[in-house]
Design an enzyme around this catalytic site. Structure first.
Site, PDB file in Angstrom:
ATOM      1  CE1 TYR A  98      -4.250  -1.480  -0.003  1.00 47.08           C
ATOM      2  CE2 TYR A  98      -3.168  -3.105   1.388  1.00 47.08           C
ATOM      3  CZ  TYR A  98      -4.229  -2.736   0.596  1.00 47.08           C
ATOM      4  OH  TYR A  98      -5.263  -3.609   0.394  1.00 47.08           O
ATOM      5  CD  GLU A 140      -6.061  -6.423   1.806  1.00 43.16           C
ATOM      6  OE1 GLU A 140      -4.847  -6.208   2.024  1.00 43.16           O
ATOM      7  OE2 GLU A 140      -6.741  -5.729   1.019  1.00 43.16           O
ATOM      8  CD  GLN A 204      -8.467 -13.573  -8.592  1.00 40.90           C
ATOM      9  OE1 GLN A 204      -8.839 -12.940  -9.578  1.00 40.90           O
ATOM     10  NE2 GLN A 204      -7.277 -13.398  -8.060  1.00 40.90           N
TER      11      GLN A 204
END
Length: 397
Positions: A98, A140, A204
């Site tokens: 981040y 997370e 995914q």
């Protein structure tokens, strides 16, 4: 959440930043990949980058988050954050990334907006960014703790089933012989493969069988490029992966899961969006669910309807299920569940208090959502899953 001074500044500058957010995110990714090219090779979806959809999704999420902060300063958009956090966790995103994103994103903002980025403006948007980043990091962290930590595990392919011309199901077991952790129906796993050029790309795929099996099962639609290139990972899986091969999988993630309520359910899907719905139906059937379940699916034809036998069989085991399958071609008038054309709920009774779960192409989900809202279903009771970048937010409004 957002300080009053920053809220006023963000509110005043949101039209300017929002108007330029597409250019800002384009500059951001250019800077990020110039500094860290391995991220494009081994983390980010190269197809989405080439198509620009990842930029649209990032722009939409930032704009949506900032708008929510100024419109609802005492609330957090938990549904949006949860969806993003689950996707990040499935990719193994780490907290320190981040700071890297912050560095290049704010450099891009300064490049695009120039002198308009005063110290006050920079501070206000910095606060927005870190509110979002810290919230995601916290979610997370919890997800990693629940799943046993970030990382990849090797799985052996034990069976491959050709569902349709373009959909294959892979059943895998842990290569280390260890236990198979449980998951919640509706979740997905990330699959990482090494491509011919050495890139380790990740995609995914929803788990397409009910929980409780000693195997993982996921179904893959081969992406045939119409407006762009063919799908790299889906093409690799279809062309090269057979029983005996190994694949690296993440732990299961995703929040399109049943809320544990006794409310009437609607499970609506289109195309490959059927995969999480079949898993949810399997879970309901195994549990002996007795409440009303409305099963809706749209596809090109019965032959293109992946997992159709499971879709029908699980629904048939439920005490109170109503099934509607819409097919653009090939609908059989002798089949009570078949409908011709696109999904249309106009003549379908949707019980009061329904909890709706949607998965499929974005135009399909938007159309179904609008129909459900028109029938009195509350917006908060309509849940969705997007395969790929979340363009729902990018196209909101």
């Amino acid at each position: 959440m957002l300080s009053e001074q920053s809220a006023a500044t963000v509110r005043a500058t949101l039209p300017v930043v929002g108007g330029a957010i597409g250019e800002i995110t384009e500059r951001f990714y250019a800077r990020l990949f110039a500094a860290r090219p391995e991220l494009l090779r081994d983390l980010f979806n190269r197809g989405n980058q080439a198509a620009g959809t990842q930029r649209q999704a990032l722009a939409g999420s930032i704009a949506a988050f900032a708008t929510h902060l100024v419109d609802h300063p005492d609330q957090r958009p938990d549904a949006m954050l949860s969806r993003i956090a689950h996707k990040h966790a499935s990719l193994g995103v780490a907290p320190e990334q981040y700071a890297l994103v912050h560095e290049h994103l704010f450099a891009a903002i300064a490049e695009v907006l120039g002198e308009a980025v005063t110290p006050e403006v920079a501070a206000a948007w910095d606060e927005v960014y870190w509110l979002m980043a810290n919230a995601l990091t916290a979610i997370e962290k919890r997800l990693y703790e629940e799943s046993g930590g970030a990382g990849w595990r090797s799985w052996e392919v034990v069976e491959r089933v050709e569902e349709t011309e373009d959909v294959a199901t892979f059943r895998v077991r842990p290569a280390d012989g260890g236990p198979v952790p449980d998951f919640r129906a509706g979740q997905y796993v990330s699959v990482q493969v090494e491509l011919a050029d050495g890139a380790r790309q990740i995609r995914q795929y929803s788990l397409s069988a009910a929980p409780g099996s000693p195997l993982r099962q996921f179904s893959v639609k081969r992406v045939r490029g119409e407006a762009g290139p063919d799908g790299e990972v889906s093409g690799h899986l279809h062309a090269r992966v057979r029983p005996g091969d190994r694949l690296d999988l993440s732990a299961p993630y995703g929040d399109l899961v049943l809320a544990g309520t006794e409310a009437p359910l609607l499970l609506a899907s289109a195309g490959i969006g059927v995969t999480p719905m079949v898993a949810i139906l399997g879970e309901l059937a195994d549990a002996g669910h007795e409440g009303p379940v409305l099963v809706v699916h749209g596809d090109r034809s019965p032959g293109a309807h992946a997992l159709r036998a499971d879709h029908e069989a699980y629904a048939g085991k439920l005490a109170d299920a109503t099934v509607h399958f819409w097919y653009e071609t090939g609908a059989d008038p002798a089949e009570a569940s078949h409908r011709a054309g696109l999904v249309d709920l106009a003549e379908v009774t949707v019980p009061e208090g329904t909890q709706a779960y949607l998965c499929g192409p974005l135009p399909f989900m938007r159309a179904v959502r609008a129909q459900l809202l028109g029938k009195g279903v509350a917006a908060a009771d309509i849940h969705y899953e997007v395969f790929g970048p979340d363009l729902w937010l990018a196209q909101a409004g």
